[in-house]
Enzyme design. Structure first.
Site, PDB file in Angstrom:
ATOM      1  N   ASN A  52      57.348  62.971 -71.275  1.00  0.00           N
ATOM      2  CA  ASN A  52      57.701  61.552 -71.263  1.00  0.00           C
ATOM      3  C   ASN A  52      56.270  60.973 -71.935  1.00  0.00           C
ATOM      4  O   ASN A  52      55.254  61.472 -71.906  1.00  0.00           O
ATOM      5  CB  ASN A  52      57.706  60.973 -69.773  1.00  0.00           C
ATOM      6  CG  ASN A  52      56.727  61.432 -68.767  1.00  0.00           C
ATOM      7  OD1 ASN A  52      55.898  62.394 -69.151  1.00  0.00           O
ATOM      8  ND2 ASN A  52      56.488  60.562 -67.727  1.00  0.00           N
ATOM      9  N   VAL A  53      56.905  59.687 -72.661  1.00  0.00           N
ATOM     10  CA  VAL A  53      55.863  59.070 -73.423  1.00  0.00           C
ATOM     11  C   VAL A  53      55.881  57.500 -73.132  1.00  0.00           C
ATOM     12  O   VAL A  53      56.845  56.817 -73.395  1.00  0.00           O
ATOM     13  CB  VAL A  53      56.040  59.185 -74.901  1.00  0.00           C
ATOM     14  CG1 VAL A  53      55.188  58.283 -75.959  1.00  0.00           C
ATOM     15  CG2 VAL A  53      56.056  60.737 -75.366  1.00  0.00           C
ATOM     16  N   GLU A  54      54.928  57.039 -72.366  1.00  0.00           N
ATOM     17  CA  GLU A  54      54.998  55.752 -71.738  1.00  0.00           C
ATOM     18  C   GLU A  54      54.362  54.557 -72.824  1.00  0.00           C
ATOM     19  O   GLU A  54      53.914  55.051 -73.867  1.00  0.00           O
ATOM     20  CB  GLU A  54      54.401  55.703 -70.314  1.00  0.00           C
ATOM     21  CG  GLU A  54      55.044  56.550 -69.407  1.00  0.00           C
ATOM     22  CD  GLU A  54      54.674  56.338 -67.953  1.00  0.00           C
ATOM     23  OE1 GLU A  54      53.448  56.100 -67.669  1.00  0.00           O
ATOM     24  OE2 GLU A  54      55.257  57.057 -67.031  1.00  0.00           O
ATOM     25  N   CYS A  63      61.658  58.721 -71.430  1.00  0.00           N
ATOM     26  CA  CYS A  63      61.826  59.807 -70.749  1.00  0.00           C
ATOM     27  C   CYS A  63      61.612  61.106 -71.505  1.00  0.00           C
ATOM     28  O   CYS A  63      61.879  60.963 -72.807  1.00  0.00           O
ATOM     29  CB  CYS A  63      62.978  60.047 -69.832  1.00  0.00           C
ATOM     30  SG  CYS A  63      63.026  58.779 -68.610  1.00  0.00           S
ATOM     31  N   GLU A  65      63.523  63.703 -71.723  1.00  0.00           N
ATOM     32  CA  GLU A  65      64.551  63.919 -72.279  1.00  0.00           C
ATOM     33  C   GLU A  65      64.981  63.279 -73.609  1.00  0.00           C
ATOM     34  O   GLU A  65      65.636  63.940 -74.475  1.00  0.00           O
ATOM     35  CB  GLU A  65      65.795  63.663 -71.198  1.00  0.00           C
ATOM     36  CG  GLU A  65      65.902  64.713 -70.047  1.00  0.00           C
ATOM     37  CD  GLU A  65      64.966  64.010 -68.681  1.00  0.00           C
ATOM     38  OE1 GLU A  65      64.194  63.116 -69.153  1.00  0.00           O
ATOM     39  OE2 GLU A  65      65.153  64.378 -67.652  1.00  0.00           O
TER      40      GLU A  65
HETATM   41  N1  THU Z   1      60.879  60.392 -66.228  1.00  0.00           N
HETATM   42  C1  THU Z   1      61.352  61.307 -67.203  1.00  0.00           C
HETATM   43  O1  THU Z   1      60.361  61.456 -68.075  1.00  0.00           O
HETATM   44  N2  THU Z   1      62.355  61.912 -66.958  1.00  0.00           N
HETATM   45  C2  THU Z   1      63.225  62.099 -65.954  1.00  0.00           C
HETATM   46  O2  THU Z   1      64.278  62.612 -66.110  1.00  0.00           O
HETATM   47  C3  THU Z   1      62.858  61.359 -64.695  1.00  0.00           C
HETATM   48  C4  THU Z   1      61.620  60.269 -64.938  1.00  0.00           C
HETATM   49  C5  THU Z   1      59.520  59.836 -66.263  1.00  0.00           C
HETATM   50  C6  THU Z   1      59.783  58.415 -66.800  1.00  0.00           C
HETATM   51  C7  THU Z   1      58.477  57.759 -66.483  1.00  0.00           C
HETATM   52  O3  THU Z   1      57.242  58.134 -67.478  1.00  0.00           O
HETATM   53  C8  THU Z   1      57.881  58.499 -65.292  1.00  0.00           C
HETATM   54  O4  THU Z   1      58.728  59.804 -65.349  1.00  0.00           O
HETATM   55  C9  THU Z   1      57.940  57.813 -63.964  1.00  0.00           C
HETATM   56  O5  THU Z   1      59.384  57.565 -63.616  1.00  0.00           O
END
Ligand code: THU
Length: 137
Positions: A52-54, A63, A65
């Site tokens: 994940n990259v916020e 996310c 994915e």
């Molecule tokens: N997140 C994912 O990367 N994939 C998922 O299927 C569930 C949630 C990440 C998004 C966010 O950066 C962090 O988890 C908290 O929700």
């Protein structure tokens, strides 16, 4: 029929989870503090992964994915066959709803997901999915 009986090699889920954990270690999650890593097998034997990259603009966070399907497409396409997702402790995690839809596009109902409740086809994690087939009928 078992995988061995069909001649198909058994999936090394531990190895795939390890790829997901490595991806998770590269996550950029300064806002949620919740790193996620994913990995999947492709039907030609490739392994793709993502983290994940916020973003400071919270709603723009990607996310794990998203990275995975981007790598899939950018390394030759193909179909996802087996998928796993881990949290910051390296434990098996369910993909969020939006990401189940992302996975459906490239794996369809038969994609096998490793979940806390065991191995399940995507058809059980995303019943009655909307997909590309709806646009062409
Ligand atoms: N997140 C994912 O990367 N994939 C998922 O299927 C569930 C949630 C990440 C998004 C966010 O950066 C962090 O988890 C908290 O929700």
């Amino acid at each position: 029929m078992t995988a061995a009986a069909t001649g198909a090699p058994a999936v090394d889920w531990e190895a795939l989870r390890e790829v997901a954990r490595e991806a998770m270690s590269r996550a950029y999650a300064p806002y949620s503090g919740y790193p996620v890593g994913v990995a999947a097998l492709v039907d030609d034997g490739r392994v793709v992964s993502g983290c994940n990259v916020e973003n400071a603009s919270y709603g723009l966070g990607l996310c794990a994915e998203c990275g995975l399907v981007s790598q899939l497409q950018n390394t030759g396409g193909g179909r996802l066959t087996h998928f796993t997702c881990v949290d910051g402790d390296g434990e098996i995690l369910v993909p969020c709803g939006r990401c189940r839809q992302l996975l459906y596009e490239f794996g369809g109902p038969g994609l096998i997901l490793e979940t806390p409740a065991g191995l399940l086809p995507l058809s059980e994690m995303l019943p009655q999915a909307f997909g590309p087939e709806h646009l062409t009928k």
